[in-house]
Design an enzyme around this catalytic site. Structure first.
Site, short mmCIF file in Angstrom:
data_model
loop_
_atom_site.label_atom_id
_atom_site.label_comp_id
_atom_site.label_asym_id
_atom_site.label_seq_id
_atom_site.Cartn_x
_atom_site.Cartn_y
_atom_site.Cartn_z
N SER A 1 -19.09 26.19 -18.72
CA SER A 1 -19.60 26.00 -17.32
C SER A 1 -18.85 24.80 -16.60
O SER A 1 -18.39 23.81 -17.38
CB SER A 1 -21.09 25.36 -17.60
OG SER A 1 -21.48 24.47 -16.41
N ASP B 1 -18.29 17.94 -9.94
CA ASP B 1 -18.31 19.48 -9.98
C ASP B 1 -17.51 20.03 -8.64
O ASP B 1 -18.27 20.58 -7.81
CB ASP B 1 -19.19 20.26 -10.47
CG ASP B 1 -19.07 21.83 -10.91
OD1 ASP B 1 -17.74 22.29 -10.81
OD2 ASP B 1 -20.11 22.65 -10.69
N ARG C 1 -18.39 36.60 -8.76
CA ARG C 1 -19.82 35.92 -8.42
C ARG C 1 -19.62 35.78 -6.89
O ARG C 1 -18.70 35.35 -6.23
CB ARG C 1 -19.61 34.73 -9.07
CG ARG C 1 -20.47 33.46 -8.55
CD ARG C 1 -20.57 32.36 -9.38
NE ARG C 1 -21.36 31.26 -8.86
CZ ARG C 1 -21.09 30.01 -9.58
NH1 ARG C 1 -20.73 30.00 -10.70
NH2 ARG C 1 -21.63 28.86 -9.06
C1 SPV Z 1 -21.85 26.15 -13.68
O1 SPV Z 1 -22.60 26.10 -14.75
O2 SPV Z 1 -20.82 25.60 -13.42
C2 SPV Z 1 -21.94 27.22 -12.59
C3 SPV Z 1 -23.31 27.47 -12.13
O3 SPV Z 1 -21.22 27.59 -11.87
S1 SPV Z 1 -23.86 26.25 -10.95
O4 SPV Z 1 -24.06 25.00 -11.42
O5 SPV Z 1 -25.41 26.73 -10.70
O6 SPV Z 1 -23.18 26.67 -10.02
MG MG Z 2 -19.47 26.29 -12.32
#
Ligand code: SPV
Ligand code: MG
Length: 286
Positions: free
Chosen positions: A44, A56, A156
């Protein structure tokens, strides 16, 4: 039995099973995912970014993500599905990414149609998407770059995340399959599975569909499988559990000045030795 983990992933999907997958960020968490009986590990980007204590948001580099995925792959016998954000750039970046991940024995990569730099899907509203033309070019480049038959590219769509409807999600998903995607991940940040189920109701079924029920957590794997979903990813729960456990334990240690109150609920030294394979080292040295 399954040195070729990409083939294993293919065979399990072909067998009609709904695969249950959990997120990890390093070798240790991947091993825990395997020990808990999941079918594959989701490398992830959210968990890996969290492990670096950075957002992120396309900050961790491809090399760092690949390094994390490689560590996971070496630690487990189940396939790794690597979250590769939006492919780290354009078609050229995607070609390089596919060759590098495939060479490390990663079974599948997943690439999303958000623009670079991407933001985690649960942040803000109306995140910008690449055009269908731009993203399909990247899918084609990725598929043309792979050298082995079984390596998978999961496309995705973030259509729902960007506030678009089921029609746009389906249009994007079908276009991505036309371009060669081996599976479609349809993401949603709704509190119910309604939009994902609406998508499944209209889906052609040409390739497997993957979902990530983080916000619509009342939905079960059985319910999603009944709607035709073939892969369910619990993307970040191990990291969230670990962060909470580490935080409360450290706070208690600091407050009490002794580990006595927490000893009964933290892993034993033997559990860590077992996870490391320390017992095997012991056998070798006698
Ligand atoms: C991740 O786990 O990094 C994903 C899913 O991409 S989400 O965090 O829902 O975008
Ligand atoms: Mg991700």
């Amino acid at each position: 039995m399954f040195d070729n983990k990409a083939r294993r992933l293919h065979e399990e999907l072909d067998a009609g099973k709904t695969l249950i997958v959990a997120g990890a960020h390093n070798a240790l968490s991947a091993r825990l995912v395997e020990e808990a009986g999941f079918d594959a590990v989701w490398a992830s980007s959210f968990e890996i970014s969290t492990s670096y204590a950075v957002p992120d948001a396309s900050i961790v580099t491809m090399s760092e993500y690949l390094d994390a995925a490689r560590g996971m792959n070496e630690a487990v016998g189940i396939p790794i599905i690597a979250d590769c954000d939006n492919g780290f750039g354009n078609s050229t970046n995607v070609s390089y990414m596919v060759r590098r991940y495939e060479a490390e024995g990663i079974a599948a990569v997943c690439m999303e149609d958000k623009r670079f730099p991407k933001l985690n899907s649960f942040i803000g509203n109306g995140q910008a998407l690449e055009s269908v033309g731009e993203f399909t070019e990247k899918i084609r480049a990725g598929k043309e770059s792979q050298r082995t038959e079984d390596f998978m590219l999961i496309a995705r769509t973030e259509a729902f995340i960007s506030g678009l409807g089921v029609e746009e999600a389906l249009h994007r998903a079908e276009s991505y399959v036309d371009a060669g995607a081996d599976a479609i991940l349809v993401h949603s940040k709704a509190s119910t599975a309604d939009e994902v189920l609406a998508f499944m109701g209209e889906w052609s079924g040409r390739v497997p569909v993957v979902v990530v029920p983080t916000t619509y957590f009342q939905s079960t794997v059985d319910e999603l499988a009944l709607a035709g979903v073939r892969v369910v990813i619990f993307a970040n729960h191990a990291m969230r559990a670990a962060v909470r456990a580490m935080g409360t334990t450290l706070a208690e240690l600091r407050r009490n000045g002794t580990s006595a109150p927490v000893e009964g609920r933290i892993a034993t030294l033997q559990e860590l030795f077992d996870l490391q394979g320390m017992n095997d080292v012991g056998k070798l040295s006698v």
